[in-house]
Design an enzyme around this catalytic site. Structure first.
Site, PDB file in Angstrom:
ATOM      1  N   ALA A 127       0.871  -1.173   0.000  1.00 16.47           N
ATOM      2  CA  ALA A 127       0.000   0.000   0.000  1.00 16.47           C
ATOM      3  C   ALA A 127       0.911   1.226   0.000  1.00 16.47           C
ATOM      4  O   ALA A 127       2.054   1.153   0.461  1.00 16.47           O
ATOM      5  CB  ALA A 127      -0.870  -0.012   1.240  1.00 16.47           C
ATOM      6  N   GLY A 164       0.612  -5.028   0.958  1.00 13.01           N
ATOM      7  CA  GLY A 164      -0.575  -5.132   0.116  1.00 13.01           C
ATOM      8  C   GLY A 164      -0.299  -5.809  -1.219  1.00 13.01           C
ATOM      9  O   GLY A 164      -1.219  -6.345  -1.847  1.00 13.01           O
ATOM     10  N   GLU A 224      -0.533  -9.395  -0.481  1.00 10.65           N
ATOM     11  CA  GLU A 224      -1.971  -9.657  -0.254  1.00 10.65           C
ATOM     12  C   GLU A 224      -2.739  -9.704  -1.571  1.00 10.65           C
ATOM     13  O   GLU A 224      -3.642 -10.521  -1.750  1.00 10.65           O
ATOM     14  CB  GLU A 224      -2.552  -8.579   0.661  1.00 10.65           C
ATOM     15  CG  GLU A 224      -1.980  -8.649   2.073  1.00 10.65           C
ATOM     16  CD  GLU A 224      -2.501  -7.532   2.963  1.00 10.65           C
ATOM     17  OE1 GLU A 224      -2.116  -6.364   2.729  1.00 10.65           O
ATOM     18  OE2 GLU A 224      -3.300  -7.816   3.864  1.00 10.65           O
ATOM     19  N   GLU A 251       4.603  -5.162   7.423  1.00  9.97           N
ATOM     20  CA  GLU A 251       3.828  -4.109   8.090  1.00  9.97           C
ATOM     21  C   GLU A 251       4.302  -3.812   9.509  1.00  9.97           C
ATOM     22  O   GLU A 251       4.207  -2.675   9.974  1.00  9.97           O
ATOM     23  CB  GLU A 251       2.332  -4.470   8.111  1.00  9.97           C
ATOM     24  CG  GLU A 251       1.645  -4.368   6.767  1.00  9.97           C
ATOM     25  CD  GLU A 251       1.746  -5.629   5.913  1.00  9.97           C
ATOM     26  OE1 GLU A 251       2.523  -6.545   6.258  1.00  9.97           O
ATOM     27  OE2 GLU A 251       1.048  -5.694   4.890  1.00  9.97           O
TER      28      GLU A 251
HETATM   29  N1  COA Z   1       4.613   3.143  -0.501  1.00 16.63           N
HETATM   30  C1  COA Z   1       5.009   4.296  -1.040  1.00 16.63           C
HETATM   31  N2  COA Z   1       6.144   4.446  -1.741  1.00 16.63           N
HETATM   32  C2  COA Z   1       6.906   3.352  -1.923  1.00 16.63           C
HETATM   33  C3  COA Z   1       6.557   2.107  -1.393  1.00 16.63           C
HETATM   34  C4  COA Z   1       5.348   2.014  -0.657  1.00 16.63           C
HETATM   35  N3  COA Z   1       4.911   0.864  -0.138  1.00 16.63           N
HETATM   36  N4  COA Z   1       7.520   1.217  -1.715  1.00 16.63           N
HETATM   37  C5  COA Z   1       8.432   1.881  -2.446  1.00 16.63           C
HETATM   38  N5  COA Z   1       8.071   3.178  -2.559  1.00 16.63           N
HETATM   39  C6  COA Z   1       8.783   4.257  -3.275  1.00 16.63           C
HETATM   40  C7  COA Z   1       9.974   4.759  -2.501  1.00 16.63           C
HETATM   41  O1  COA Z   1       9.562   5.721  -1.513  1.00 16.63           O
HETATM   42  C8  COA Z   1      10.787   5.373  -3.608  1.00 16.63           C
HETATM   43  O2  COA Z   1      10.210   6.608  -3.972  1.00 16.63           O
HETATM   44  P1  COA Z   1      11.173   7.903  -4.226  1.00 16.63           P
HETATM   45  O3  COA Z   1      12.087   7.488  -5.347  1.00 16.63           O
HETATM   46  O4  COA Z   1      10.197   8.972  -4.629  1.00 16.63           O
HETATM   47  O5  COA Z   1      11.890   8.149  -2.941  1.00 16.63           O
HETATM   48  C9  COA Z   1      10.558   4.428  -4.780  1.00 16.63           C
HETATM   49  O6  COA Z   1       9.331   3.733  -4.475  1.00 16.63           O
HETATM   50  C10 COA Z   1      11.649   3.390  -4.949  1.00 16.63           C
HETATM   51  O7  COA Z   1      11.818   2.703  -3.721  1.00 16.63           O
HETATM   52  P2  COA Z   1      13.224   2.570  -2.946  1.00 16.63           P
HETATM   53  O8  COA Z   1      12.940   2.348  -1.500  1.00 16.63           O
HETATM   54  O9  COA Z   1      14.109   3.716  -3.304  1.00 16.63           O
HETATM   55  O10 COA Z   1      13.792   1.254  -3.624  1.00 16.63           O
HETATM   56  P3  COA Z   1      14.824   0.208  -2.992  1.00 16.63           P
HETATM   57  O11 COA Z   1      15.226  -0.702  -4.094  1.00 16.63           O
HETATM   58  O12 COA Z   1      15.892   0.914  -2.236  1.00 16.63           O
HETATM   59  O13 COA Z   1      13.966  -0.624  -1.905  1.00 16.63           O
HETATM   60  C11 COA Z   1      12.015  -1.832  -1.122  1.00 16.63           C
HETATM   61  C12 COA Z   1      12.895  -1.441  -2.327  1.00 16.63           C
HETATM   62  C13 COA Z   1      10.806  -2.571  -1.661  1.00 16.63           C
HETATM   63  C14 COA Z   1      12.810  -2.743  -0.185  1.00 16.63           C
HETATM   64  C15 COA Z   1      11.600  -0.552  -0.361  1.00 16.63           C
HETATM   65  O14 COA Z   1      11.036   0.355  -1.291  1.00 16.63           O
HETATM   66  C16 COA Z   1      10.545  -0.806   0.701  1.00 16.63           C
HETATM   67  O15 COA Z   1      10.872  -1.295   1.773  1.00 16.63           O
HETATM   68  N6  COA Z   1       9.285  -0.403   0.430  1.00 16.63           N
HETATM   69  C17 COA Z   1       8.205  -0.474   1.404  1.00 16.63           C
HETATM   70  C18 COA Z   1       7.705  -1.889   1.525  1.00 16.63           C
HETATM   71  C19 COA Z   1       6.617  -1.963   2.582  1.00 16.63           C
HETATM   72  O16 COA Z   1       6.814  -1.707   3.746  1.00 16.63           O
HETATM   73  N7  COA Z   1       5.407  -2.325   2.142  1.00 16.63           N
HETATM   74  C20 COA Z   1       4.274  -2.496   3.007  1.00 16.63           C
HETATM   75  C21 COA Z   1       3.473  -1.258   3.075  1.00 16.63           C
HETATM   76  S1  COA Z   1       2.086  -1.436   4.156  1.00 16.63           S
END
Ligand code: COA
Length: 258
Positions: A65, A110, A113, A133
Site C-alpha cells: 500500500a 498489500g 496480499e 507491516e
Molecule cells: N509506498 C510508497 N512508496 C513506496 C513504497 C510504498 N509501499 N515502496 C516503495 N516506494 C517508493 C519509494 O519511496 C521510492 O520513492 P522515491 O524514489 O520517490 O523516494 C521508490 O518507491 C523506490 O523505492 P526505494 O525504496 O528507493 O527502492 P529500494 O530498491 O531501495 O527498496 C524496497 C525497495 C521494496 C525494499 C523498499 O522500497 C521498501 O521497503 N518499500 C516499502 C515496503 C513496505 O513496507 N510495504 C508495506 C506497506 S504497508
C-alpha cells in the site's frame, strides 16, 4: 482509460499491469479505485475469459500500500482503508473468471496480499514476498493475515508477519505460495500459456471450481454441499453435453459458456 493501470485484451485474456514503476507500483487510492473498476469490467465483459495481473517494470509486482497515504489517519480511517481493501481483494478472489498473478519482483505488504487474492501465482526468479507491516507499527489489512495462513500454514505465516522478513521466490515455491518460478523474461509467456489452456475449458465449470475451492474457507457455506450442487448444475449445461460428446466422438470440444 486508466491512469495507474495498463490493460490489454488478447485471446480473451485481459492483462492488467499496475503502472507506477517509480513508486514500485505501490497501491494508492487511485490504484485501488481503478482496480475496482477493472474488476467490474472482468465480471461484466463477456470477451474477458481470464486475467493476468502483473506490475510494470522488472523490479516490483507491488511494493505494498502507498505508505505516504497513511500519515494522519484516525482509527476509523484505518478501518475504512482495510474494509475497502478487503472488499476489493475478496471480489478478486470470488471472480468467476480465473485471475492469475505474474509476480515479477517485490510483492510486499498489500502487494503480497493482492497476489494471494488471485487464484494462483507464478513468479519470476527475482520475486520477493513479505508482509513487512510490523516495521511500520501495522499489520496486514487487506486479508493477508487470513490468506497467508490459508496458503502456507500458521507457523510460516506468523514467522513472515512477525519478523517482516522477505522470502525469495525459491522459498515461496517451497512453501506453496507460488505454483512455479521461471526466468523473468519467460514469466508473462508462462502465465499466458496457462491461461490459454484454462480458456479452452468450459467457462461455467471453471467458475464453479473457483466457487467450490473458496467454500473451503467460508464458514457460512458447506463446501461438499456447494460441490454437489455445482456438479449437478453442470448436467444442465450445453458445455457438459458438448464436453462429454466430444470425448466420445474423439474430437476437441468447443465450449460456449452455456
Ligand atoms: N509506498 C510508497 N512508496 C513506496 C513504497 C510504498 N509501499 N515502496 C516503495 N516506494 C517508493 C519509494 O519511496 C521510492 O520513492 P522515491 O524514489 O520517490 O523516494 C521508490 O518507491 C523506490 O523505492 P526505494 O525504496 O528507493 O527502492 P529500494 O530498491 O531501495 O527498496 C524496497 C525497495 C521494496 C525494499 C523498499 O522500497 C521498501 O521497503 N518499500 C516499502 C515496503 C513496505 O513496507 N510495504 C508495506 C506497506 S504497508
Amino acid at each position: 482509460m486508466y491512469e495507474t493501470l495498463l490493460t490489454s485484451l488478447k485471446e480473451n485474456i485481459l492483462t492488467i499491469t499496475i503502472n507506477r514503476p517509480t513508486k514500485l507500483n505501490a497501491v494508492n487510492r487511485q490504484v485501488m479505485h481503478e482496480l475496482g473498476l477493472v474488476v467490474e469490467e472482468v465480471y461484466n465483459d463477456p470477451s474477458v475469459r481470464s486475467v493476468l495481473l502483473t506490475g510494470a517494470g522488472d523490479k516490483a509486482f507491488v511494493a505494498g500500500a502507498d505508505i505516504s497515504e497513511f500519515m494522519g489517519l484516525s482509527v476509523e480511517d484505518g478501518k475504512a482503508v482495510a474494509r475497502t481493501g478487503q472488499e476489493l481483494f475478496m471480489k478478486i478472489e470470488r471472480s468467476p473468471k480465473p485471475i492469475v498473478a505474474a509476480v515479477n519482483g517485490f510483492a510486499l505488504g498489500g502487494g503480497c496480499e493482492l497476489a494471494m487474492a488471485c487464484h494462483f501465482r507464478v513468479a519470476s526468479e527475482n520475486a520477493r514476498f513479505g508482509q513487512p507491516e510490523v516495521n511500520l507499527g501495522l499489520i496486514p489489512g487487506y486479508g493477508g493475515t487470513q490468506r497467508l495462513v490459508q496458503l502456507i500454514g500458521k507457523g510460516r505465516a506468523l514467522e513472515m508477519m512477525l519478523t517482516g522478513n522477505m522470502i525469495t521466490a525459491g522459498v515461496a515455491l517451497q512453501y506453496g505460495l507460488v505454483n512455479a518460478v521461471v526466468k523473468s523474461e519467460e514469466l508473462i509467456a508462462n502465465a499466458r500459456a496457462l491461461l490459454v489452456t484454462i480458456n479452452s475449458k468450459a467457462p461455467r465449470a471453471l467458475s464453479m471450481c473457483i466457487e467450490a475451492a473458496n467454500a473451503v474457507f467460508d464458514e457460512s457455506s458447506n463446501g461438499y454441499e456447494a460441490e454437489l450442487n455445482s456438479f449437478g448444475a453442470c448436467f444442465g449445461t450445453k458445455d457438459m453435453q458438448e464436453g462429454t460428446a466430444a470425448f466420445l466422438e474423439k474430437r476437441k470440444p468447443l465450449f460456449t459458456g452455456n
